[in-house]
Scaffold this motif. Structure first.
Motif, PDB file in Angstrom:
ATOM      1  N   MET A 286       0.823  -1.203   0.000  1.00 40.24           N
ATOM      2  CA  MET A 286       0.000   0.000   0.000  1.00 40.24           C
ATOM      3  C   MET A 286       0.860   1.257   0.000  1.00 40.24           C
TER       4      MET A 286
ATOM      5  N   ARG B 225       3.704   0.769  -4.662  1.00 44.94           N
ATOM      6  CA  ARG B 225       3.345  -0.324  -5.568  1.00 44.94           C
ATOM      7  C   ARG B 225       4.493  -0.510  -6.563  1.00 44.94           C
TER       8      ARG B 225
ATOM      9  N   THR C 246      -2.160   9.752   0.444  1.00 45.82           N
ATOM     10  CA  THR C 246      -3.065   9.193   1.444  1.00 45.82           C
ATOM     11  C   THR C 246      -2.907   7.689   1.572  1.00 45.82           C
ATOM     12  N   GLN C 247      -2.762   6.995   0.458  1.00 49.65           N
ATOM     13  CA  GLN C 247      -2.613   5.541   0.508  1.00 49.65           C
ATOM     14  C   GLN C 247      -1.310   5.148   1.192  1.00 49.65           C
ATOM     15  N   THR C 248      -0.280   5.966   1.001  1.00 47.47           N
ATOM     16  CA  THR C 248       0.986   5.697   1.681  1.00 47.47           C
ATOM     17  C   THR C 248       0.808   5.748   3.182  1.00 47.47           C
TER      18      THR C 248
ATOM     19  N   ALA D 292      -1.903   5.301   4.835  1.00 48.93           N
ATOM     20  CA  ALA D 292      -2.721   4.154   5.241  1.00 48.93           C
ATOM     21  C   ALA D 292      -1.860   2.903   5.349  1.00 48.93           C
ATOM     22  N   GLY D 293      -0.965   2.713   4.397  1.00 52.56           N
ATOM     23  CA  GLY D 293      -0.061   1.564   4.453  1.00 52.56           C
ATOM     24  C   GLY D 293       0.855   1.617   5.648  1.00 52.56           C
TER      25      GLY D 293
END
Length: 304
Positions: free
Chosen positions: A140, A143, A273-275, A277-278
């Motif tokens: 996450m 990638r 944001t995904q970073t 979250a990961g």
């Protein structure tokens, strides 16, 4: 095979220390890579470790001469860490720091498997689940794409297999030797291996194995590589001395947190944001392992 004398919590804390300091080494290596060939960066790393650790081990009176069997283990560990370091530093010349580390994170899977196969360590479903969750968090964060980086993306995979094997050998010898002495002898073995290679390659067309005279701040970068490598690998040697590899392996995912922070601070890679979250998933997996092992390592309450 359980080891009741393992101080699990201390091992976990040392592993966390490794995950914080190892990306510092990688950051300095990436900075130096614009000015110095990869082979010279690797050689500088181990030469600085020798310069620091041998006097320190002497002062601590822990520098025991290795037996012939241990000497072979030091050489094997040195060869593995040389390959791992060279492959990863070469990848950093072309890939962002966090991307390279994300590809590298197949390593805890390999380490957990090797620990079970060669060290007889117990690997329960919770530890496997922690590896899976941590790996999902790493994916996450970044990638990795083989299409984007081509064959260079395979270099961190090589690092993962070599480093996992290095960790298994470290576990085999770490109980007989303090972390400072262990890393001192392995660093010396690495210098003995890479030194002749650089001399023989001088003047050839093998660009990664050429040597140049560093100038200005490049000396700081090389010193940073060696110092951070020394500290981080003392941490990891102590971690696997105190705790099973299957316990500390999932905690390596915390390294992506430090790598992402350093990538943003030094190279301007802004996490999305995904970073974040990961990162939260990785931290949660690491904290789960820490809390569970701390609970398991507590002595049972006396009967009423």
């Amino acid at each position: 095979m359980s080891v009741p004398t393992d101080r699990i919590v201390a091992g976990i804390l040392l592993m966390v220390g490794f995950t914080v300091t190892a990306p510092v080494m990688d950051t300095f290596a990436k900075l130096a890579g614009d000015f110095v060939p990869v082979g010279q960066i690797v050689a500088a790393r181990f030469a600085i470790q020798v310069a620091i650790l041998f006097p320190l081990a002497g002062l601590m009176r822990v520098l025991v001469r290795p037996t012939p069997g241990d000497a072979l283990l030091h050489l094997a560990r040195a060869a593995l860490i040389l390959l791992a370091t060279t492959a990863f530093f070469a990848a950093l010349r072309h890939m962002p720091l966090a991307d390279a580390i994300a590809v590298f994170f197949i390593e805890p899977f390999v380490l957990t498997l090797l620990g079970a196969l060669f060290l007889g360590e117990s690997v329960g479903w919770r530890r496997i689940a922690a590896c899976v969750v941590g790996f999902a968090g790493a994916m996450m964060v970044i990638r990795p794409s083989f299409a984007a980086f081509g064959p260079v993306a395979l270099l961190p995979v090589c690092t993962a297999f070599c480093f996992a094997s290095y960790m298994v050998l470290t576990r085999r010898i770490a109980r007989r030797m303090t972390p400072v002495a262990l890393q001192a002898w392995t660093a010396l073995a690495a210098c003995l291996l890479i030194g002749p290679v650089l001399v023989l390659a001088r003047g050839t067309e093998i660009a990664p194995l050429q040597t140049v005279w560093p100038e200005g701040r490049v000396w700081v970068y090389l010193a940073g590589v060696g110092l951070a490598a020394t500290v981080s690998h003392i941490f990891i040697s102590g971690a696997v001395r105190l705790a099973p590899t299957a316990t500390v392996a999932p905690l390596q995912y915390l390294e992506i947190v430090a790598a992402t922070a350093l990538g943003y601070a030094v190279f301007g890679d802004l996490p999305d944001t995904q970073t974040f979250a990961g990162i939260a998933v990785i931290v949660a997996a690491g904290l789960y392992v820490f809390v569970r092992e701390r609970h398991l390592s507590r002595p049972p309450l006396p009967p009423p």
